[in-house]
Design a protein around this motif. Structure first.
Motif, short mmCIF file in Angstrom:
data_model
loop_
_atom_site.label_atom_id
_atom_site.label_comp_id
_atom_site.label_asym_id
_atom_site.label_seq_id
_atom_site.Cartn_x
_atom_site.Cartn_y
_atom_site.Cartn_z
N ASP A 126 0.97 -1.30 -0.16
CA ASP A 126 0.02 -0.01 0.00
C ASP A 126 0.77 1.15 0.04
O ASP A 126 0.42 2.20 -0.40
CB ASP A 126 -1.08 0.17 1.34
N ALA A 127 1.99 1.08 0.76
CA ALA A 127 2.95 2.37 0.68
C ALA A 127 3.77 2.61 -0.54
O ALA A 127 4.58 3.39 -0.64
CB ALA A 127 3.67 2.04 2.01
N GLY A 128 3.59 1.47 -1.47
CA GLY A 128 4.52 1.47 -2.65
C GLY A 128 5.88 1.27 -2.41
O GLY A 128 6.70 1.90 -3.15
N MET A 129 6.22 0.32 -1.33
CA MET A 129 7.58 0.36 -0.75
C MET A 129 8.19 -0.97 -1.37
O MET A 129 7.36 -2.01 -1.07
CB MET A 129 7.72 0.61 0.75
N SER A 130 9.29 -1.11 -1.80
CA SER A 130 9.89 -2.50 -2.15
C SER A 130 10.46 -3.22 -0.83
O SER A 130 10.64 -2.44 0.21
CB SER A 130 11.11 -2.17 -3.06
N LEU A 131 10.74 -4.52 -1.14
CA LEU A 131 11.35 -5.17 -0.01
C LEU A 131 12.93 -4.45 0.36
O LEU A 131 12.99 -4.27 1.79
CB LEU A 131 11.60 -6.46 -0.09
N ALA A 132 13.41 -4.18 -0.34
CA ALA A 132 14.72 -3.41 -0.31
C ALA A 132 14.64 -2.23 0.67
O ALA A 132 15.16 -1.92 1.50
CB ALA A 132 15.40 -3.29 -1.40
N GLU A 133 13.54 -1.47 0.16
CA GLU A 133 13.25 0.07 0.81
C GLU A 133 12.94 -0.18 2.20
O GLU A 133 13.38 0.50 3.06
CB GLU A 133 12.24 0.79 0.03
N LEU A 134 11.95 -1.27 2.49
CA LEU A 134 11.58 -1.42 3.79
C LEU A 134 12.71 -1.85 4.61
O LEU A 134 12.75 -1.50 5.69
CB LEU A 134 10.31 -2.23 3.87
N ALA A 135 13.42 -2.77 4.00
CA ALA A 135 14.76 -3.20 4.87
C ALA A 135 15.62 -2.42 5.27
O ALA A 135 16.02 -2.44 6.25
CB ALA A 135 15.15 -4.31 4.00
N CYS A 136 15.89 -1.37 4.42
CA CYS A 136 16.66 -0.19 4.67
C CYS A 136 15.99 0.62 5.65
O CYS A 136 16.80 1.14 6.89
CB CYS A 136 16.75 0.67 3.38
N ARG A 137 14.67 0.77 5.72
CA ARG A 137 14.20 1.62 6.80
C ARG A 137 14.25 0.93 8.29
O ARG A 137 14.26 1.78 9.28
CB ARG A 137 12.74 1.68 6.27
N VAL A 138 14.08 -0.30 8.43
CA VAL A 138 13.83 -0.89 9.68
C VAL A 138 15.47 -1.69 10.14
O VAL A 138 15.43 -2.27 11.01
CB VAL A 138 13.00 -1.99 9.64
N HIS A 139 16.35 -1.40 9.12
CA HIS A 139 17.72 -1.85 9.58
C HIS A 139 17.98 -3.39 9.44
O HIS A 139 18.27 -3.78 10.40
CB HIS A 139 18.30 -1.18 10.71
N ILE A 141 12.96 -9.72 5.83
CA ILE A 141 11.71 -9.22 5.57
C ILE A 141 10.86 -10.23 4.61
O ILE A 141 9.55 -10.33 5.10
CB ILE A 141 11.68 -7.88 4.80
N HIS A 142 11.43 -10.69 3.46
CA HIS A 142 10.86 -11.64 2.67
C HIS A 142 10.31 -12.80 3.52
O HIS A 142 9.11 -13.23 3.51
CB HIS A 142 11.51 -12.09 1.50
N ASN A 143 11.14 -13.39 4.27
CA ASN A 143 10.82 -14.49 5.04
C ASN A 143 9.90 -14.42 6.02
O ASN A 143 8.93 -15.15 6.53
CB ASN A 143 12.32 -15.10 5.77
N VAL A 144 9.83 -13.07 6.79
CA VAL A 144 8.72 -12.91 7.58
C VAL A 144 7.50 -12.95 6.93
O VAL A 144 6.25 -13.20 7.25
CB VAL A 144 9.01 -11.61 8.25
N GLU A 145 7.39 -12.05 5.80
CA GLU A 145 6.01 -11.87 4.90
C GLU A 145 5.66 -13.27 4.50
O GLU A 145 4.55 -13.45 4.42
CB GLU A 145 6.44 -11.10 3.78
N THR A 146 6.41 -14.35 4.18
CA THR A 146 6.13 -15.45 3.62
C THR A 146 5.78 -16.56 4.73
O THR A 146 5.47 -17.50 4.31
CB THR A 146 6.93 -15.92 2.47
N GLY A 147 6.03 -16.12 6.13
CA GLY A 147 5.78 -17.28 7.07
C GLY A 147 6.85 -17.90 7.46
O GLY A 147 6.89 -18.86 8.30
N ARG A 148 8.00 -17.77 6.76
CA ARG A 148 9.20 -18.84 7.04
C ARG A 148 9.91 -18.36 8.26
O ARG A 148 10.60 -19.36 8.75
CB ARG A 148 10.17 -18.68 5.88
#
Length: 400
Positions: free
Chosen positions: A13-26, A32-39
């Motif tokens: 919804d925020a139009g943010m890529s995985l890489a951008e969010l990863a950068c924001r949350v350090h 981030i991908h593993n959390v989103e997919t439940g791994r």
């Protein structure tokens, strides 16, 4: 919804890529991908940082907190299950047990199990059985009370077997059942031993081992005769389930009739009610749960009739006598028969109470049998049915 799916929703919804969010949350993009997919499970740090980065207004933190509480609850249940297994192993090695005031607790637990989630029942039964063992080790028993205490401990082990199975752990359930069987043999209680053999068959059927399940049934039937209760009828109904799953319609229907005759021969009631009795309603439930494994047609029609009768019977009972999990499963069996008969709208109506259940009430049997309905609906004949598609999607969401 899960935390991972919520995180993906807010990120997209925020139009943010995985890489951008990863950068924001350090954190790394892969994490981030593993959390989103439940791994991977999320951390509280990720939940807090992502909530700020995605302007989720506390909703991501709230979802994390909800899932974290559920994880802690499941961990506590697993810990209790492991502890109860250790007690079963101790019980198998004992040569003497005692009778004490646990009997009242056993009777109450056997009845309460029908309307209570398996987690709390696991805790109660394990606590009662631990007390029995402590009394044994302290020699707090009378000289003639050994056999009766074996029966109490055996019944508690049987309750633990049911709880473990309802929680999806068939291996633990089988070990508890073995302890129950050993207690029945020590006590010389044929009625309890027949019940245990029926329960061992049930556990094997859950695991799909129908040949072994039949062996347990036939071993139990050798004790039929001048025994109180409905053990013979229960064992024969277990045989029906095996035969139906093996595709033998004629033998399954013949054995159903034998089970009805066994019920008619009962002269004395079951020694204990609740989980340890096999009511006429439960016998109808077994008939429905068996015949749905055959090829539809007359078997499906009979299954639907038996399921409807069982549900109606349970709904007329006082709350303390209703077996809620079995009643819910019966809705699934009714829906299965209706789908086999092409009555998809009726099946959706039958499934409605099950689809509305909270996650904590969705025992392993419910998820296992409901998803079979979904697999039947995936057949080509239902591809053009919007009702079938909607019901299949609703079933797929169970347990999520």
């Amino acid at each position: 919804m899960t935390f991972g799916s919520e995180l993906r929703h807010y990120r997209q919804d925020a139009g943010m890529s995985l890489a951008e969010l990863a950068c924001r949350v350090h954190m790394t993009r892969a994490h981030i991908h593993n959390v989103e997919t439940g791994r991977r499970a999320p951390s509280s740090d990720l939940a807090a940082a992502a909530d700020v980065a995605l302007a989720a207004c506390g909703r991501l933190v709230a979802e994390f907190d909800r899932e974290d509480r559920e994880r802690q609850r499941q961990a506590a249940t697993r810990k209790t299950l492991a502890a109860s297994l250790a007690t079963s192993r101790d019980l198998m090695a004992l040569a003497d047990l005692e009778l004490d005031e646990l009997q009242a607790g056993v009777e109450e637990t056997a009845v309460d199990y029908l309307g209570t989630a398996p987690g709390p029942m696991l805790l109660r039964a394990d606590s009662l059985r631990r007390d029995a063992l402590a009394r044994l080790r302290d020699y707090r028993h009378g000289p003639h009370e050994r056999a009766d205490l074996y029966v109490s401990a055996g019944r508690l082990s049987g309750i633990l077997a049911y709880a473990a199975l309802d929680l999806g752990d068939s291996a633990a359930a089988l070990e508890h059942a073995r302890a129950a069987g050993r207690c029945a043999q020590y006590a010389g209680d044929t009625e309890l031993l027949m019940w245990v053999r029926g329960t061992q068959s049930l556990i094997s059927r859950f695991a799909g081992d129908y040949g072994i399940a039949l062996d347990y049934v036939r071993d139990g039937l050798q004790y039929a005769g001048d025994v109180p209760g409905t053990g013979e009828a229960r064992l024969l109904c277990g045989e029906v389930q095996c035969l139906a799953n093996l595709g033998d319609s004629r033998a399954a229907n013949r054995t159903l009739r034998l089970a009805e005759q066994a019920r008619e021969r009962v002269q004395r009631p079951d020694s204990l009610t609740g989980l340890f009795e096999f009511s006429e309603t439960k016998q109808r439930y077994y008939a429905a749960s068996s015949l749905i494994w055959l090829n539809g047609g007359d078997d499906a029609r009979t299954a639907a009739t038996e399921a409807e009768a069982a549900i109606a019977s349970w709904q007329q009972m006082p709350p303390e006598q209703r077996s809620l999990d079995d009643e819910r499963l019966c809705h699934i069996y009714l829906a299965t028969a209706q789908v086999q008969l092409g009555e998809v709208e009726a099946a959706a109506e039958s499934m409605a109470p099950v689809l509305a259940l909270p996650v904590e009430d969705q025992i392993s049997w419910i998820n296992k049998r409901a998803h079979r309905v979904g697999s039947i609906l995936a057949a080509p004949r239902y591809h053009q049915s919007s009702a079938a598609v909607d019901l299949r999607e609703a079933i797929a969401a169970l347990g999520a």
